[in-house]
Design an enzyme around this catalytic site. Structure first.
Site, mmCIF file in Angstrom:
data_model
loop_
_atom_site.group_PDB
_atom_site.id
_atom_site.type_symbol
_atom_site.label_atom_id
_atom_site.label_comp_id
_atom_site.label_asym_id
_atom_site.label_seq_id
_atom_site.Cartn_x
_atom_site.Cartn_y
_atom_site.Cartn_z
ATOM 1 N N GLY A 154 -5.348 11.942 9.287
ATOM 2 C CA GLY A 154 -6.195 11.012 8.559
ATOM 3 C C GLY A 154 -6.384 11.423 7.111
ATOM 4 O O GLY A 154 -6.321 10.602 6.195
ATOM 5 N N GLU A 161 -12.654 9.695 18.468
ATOM 6 C CA GLU A 161 -12.107 9.693 17.111
ATOM 7 C C GLU A 161 -12.159 8.253 16.633
ATOM 8 O O GLU A 161 -12.908 7.459 17.177
ATOM 9 C CB GLU A 161 -10.717 10.336 17.047
ATOM 10 C CG GLU A 161 -9.730 9.850 18.097
ATOM 11 C CD GLU A 161 -9.000 8.580 17.723
ATOM 12 O OE1 GLU A 161 -8.024 8.636 16.958
ATOM 13 O OE2 GLU A 161 -9.381 7.495 18.226
ATOM 14 N N ARG A 191 -3.497 4.952 -3.924
ATOM 15 C CA ARG A 191 -4.879 5.195 -3.488
ATOM 16 C C ARG A 191 -5.088 6.635 -3.017
ATOM 17 O O ARG A 191 -5.970 6.913 -2.199
ATOM 18 C CB ARG A 191 -5.286 4.207 -2.394
ATOM 19 C CG ARG A 191 -5.230 2.755 -2.837
ATOM 20 C CD ARG A 191 -5.805 1.828 -1.788
ATOM 21 N NE ARG A 191 -5.721 0.438 -2.242
ATOM 22 C CZ ARG A 191 -6.550 -0.515 -1.884
ATOM 23 N NH1 ARG A 191 -7.549 -0.253 -1.053
ATOM 24 N NH2 ARG A 191 -6.409 -1.755 -2.325
ATOM 25 N N SER A 246 -8.591 15.183 14.475
ATOM 26 C CA SER A 246 -9.691 15.872 15.145
ATOM 27 C C SER A 246 -10.470 14.894 16.004
ATOM 28 O O SER A 246 -10.395 13.677 15.814
ATOM 29 C CB SER A 246 -10.613 16.519 14.108
ATOM 30 O OG SER A 246 -11.139 15.532 13.236
ATOM 31 N N ASP A 271 -15.645 19.405 17.335
ATOM 32 C CA ASP A 271 -17.069 19.537 17.640
ATOM 33 C C ASP A 271 -17.326 19.036 19.058
ATOM 34 O O ASP A 271 -16.514 18.297 19.620
ATOM 35 C CB ASP A 271 -17.931 18.760 16.641
ATOM 36 C CG ASP A 271 -17.545 17.300 16.534
ATOM 37 O OD1 ASP A 271 -18.214 16.475 17.172
ATOM 38 O OD2 ASP A 271 -16.571 16.982 15.831
ATOM 39 N N HIS A 295 0.792 -1.216 0.000
ATOM 40 C CA HIS A 295 0.000 0.000 0.000
ATOM 41 C C HIS A 295 0.834 1.281 0.000
ATOM 42 O O HIS A 295 0.276 2.377 0.057
ATOM 43 C CB HIS A 295 -0.934 0.010 1.222
ATOM 44 C CG HIS A 295 -1.799 -1.203 1.308
ATOM 45 N ND1 HIS A 295 -1.453 -2.295 2.060
ATOM 46 C CD2 HIS A 295 -2.977 -1.503 0.701
ATOM 47 C CE1 HIS A 295 -2.394 -3.227 1.930
ATOM 48 N NE2 HIS A 295 -3.325 -2.771 1.115
ATOM 49 N N ARG A 315 -0.031 10.467 15.492
ATOM 50 C CA ARG A 315 -1.296 10.752 14.816
ATOM 51 C C ARG A 315 -1.714 12.175 15.151
ATOM 52 O O ARG A 315 -1.662 12.597 16.321
ATOM 53 C CB ARG A 315 -2.378 9.759 15.259
ATOM 54 C CG ARG A 315 -3.791 10.254 14.930
ATOM 55 C CD ARG A 315 -4.852 9.210 14.972
ATOM 56 N NE ARG A 315 -6.165 9.782 15.212
ATOM 57 C CZ ARG A 315 -6.838 10.573 14.368
ATOM 58 N NH1 ARG A 315 -6.310 10.910 13.210
ATOM 59 N NH2 ARG A 315 -8.022 11.062 14.690
ATOM 60 N N ILE A 316 -2.097 12.933 14.143
ATOM 61 C CA ILE A 316 -2.624 14.283 14.360
ATOM 62 C C ILE A 316 -3.992 14.346 13.682
ATOM 63 O O ILE A 316 -4.137 13.958 12.527
ATOM 64 C CB ILE A 316 -1.678 15.372 13.828
ATOM 65 C CG1 ILE A 316 -1.299 15.125 12.361
ATOM 66 C CG2 ILE A 316 -0.424 15.461 14.688
ATOM 67 C CD1 ILE A 316 -0.478 16.245 11.756
ATOM 68 N N ARG A 356 -12.185 23.879 9.784
ATOM 69 C CA ARG A 356 -11.475 22.846 10.527
ATOM 70 C C ARG A 356 -10.049 22.701 10.023
ATOM 71 O O ARG A 356 -9.094 22.627 10.791
ATOM 72 C CB ARG A 356 -12.227 21.516 10.383
ATOM 73 C CG ARG A 356 -11.641 20.379 11.170
ATOM 74 C CD ARG A 356 -12.416 19.093 10.959
ATOM 75 N NE ARG A 356 -13.829 19.225 11.275
ATOM 76 C CZ ARG A 356 -14.681 18.215 11.253
ATOM 77 N NH1 ARG A 356 -14.263 17.010 10.909
ATOM 78 N NH2 ARG A 356 -15.949 18.404 11.552
ATOM 79 N N ARG A 372 -4.912 17.053 4.261
ATOM 80 C CA ARG A 372 -4.263 17.677 5.415
ATOM 81 C C ARG A 372 -2.777 17.329 5.433
ATOM 82 O O ARG A 372 -1.942 18.149 5.826
ATOM 83 C CB ARG A 372 -4.938 17.242 6.711
ATOM 84 C CG ARG A 372 -4.530 18.110 7.913
ATOM 85 C CD ARG A 372 -5.364 17.797 9.137
ATOM 86 N NE ARG A 372 -6.758 18.125 8.902
ATOM 87 C CZ ARG A 372 -7.758 17.623 9.595
ATOM 88 N NH1 ARG A 372 -7.522 16.733 10.547
ATOM 89 N NH2 ARG A 372 -8.998 17.965 9.340
#
Length: 238
Positions: A21, A182, A44, A91, A207, A5, A88-89, A220, A25
């Site tokens: 994610g 999350e 992908r 929301s 949120d 991948h 990991r960064i 966001r 971003r």
């Protein structure tokens, strides 16, 4: 060598990878903050970049959404490209009055009903933890930068929408002790634990289940700069 991948060549990734994610971003972060960012993989449309930040080699790569997706990409980075640390960064949605929209949250644990850890390594635990040295580095850097970085337990959910048969968010919060929700950290922490690697999760509250306030998608993207800056400054210390 390339993995199923990831198409990057050997040595394409730095020892530390920041992992949002959203592929866009990842692109934004790389093109805004890194010097000489190079796109090293785009299989992908999951973009991965390597460049330098303040003279230190650093990589950024998207994970996609959900535990299975971050499970695949983090595993291949750890085992196929000798990556040592993944932060990991992303929301999260707040379950508590203590965490407000735009607050920066560092996960001190991840709880999940997912069977990922069980199927991955026979791990029966539903609560997993980040790497202490990385969390300590992030907290120290936050203090140095004047960022109010709050600790919290993250619920890594498998279901985004649910049905009338699902637990309410209040029931889930009370059962798990989670402060926010999350969909990825549990899988990252399991891979790091099983492989002897480093992992952490740094989030911005997008949120609130309490106040019903929510950031639009475009706002966001722009509003996470404080969290991204903290992640970058911490990553070069690892």
């Amino acid at each position: 060598m390339a993995t199923p991948h990831i198409s990057a060549p050997d040595g394409a990734f730095a020892k530390t990878v920041l992992m949002p994610g959203d592929p866009l971003r990842a692109k934004l972060l790389a093109e805004t903050f890194l010097d000489n960012p190079e796109l090293v993989t785009s299989v992908r449309n999951i973009f991965g970049y390597t460049g330098t930040y303040k003279g230190v080699r650093l990589s950024v790569m998207a994970s996609g959404m959900g535990i299975p997706s971050i499970g695949i990409y983090s595993y291949e980075l750890y085992t196929g490209y000798n990556v040592e640390n993944i932060i990991r960064i992303g929301s999260a949605g707040s379950y508590t009055e203590r965490l407000n929209v735009l607050d920066v949250v560092l996960a001190d644990s991840a709880v999940s009903d997912s069977t990922y850890a069980l199927l991955n390594s026979g791990n029966l635990s539903h609560v997993l933890y980040p790497t202490p040295r990385i969390n300590e580095t992030i907290l120290a850097k936050a203090k140095e930068l004047g960022v109010n970085c709050l600790l919290g337990r993250v619920n890594s959910a498998d279901v985004f929408y649910g049905t009338d048969k699902s637990e309410t968010w209040q029931e889930l919060r009370d059962r798990t002790g989670a402060d926010c929700v999350e969909m990825e950290s549990f899988g990252l922490f399991e891979n790091a634990r099983a492989l002897g690697k480093g992992a952490a999760c740094l989030l911005t509250i997008s949120d609130s289940f309490i106040t019903k306030q929510a950031l639009p998608a475009e706002e966001r993207q722009k509003s996470f700069m404080e969290m991204m800056h903290l992640a970058l400054e911490s990553a070069i210390e690892l």
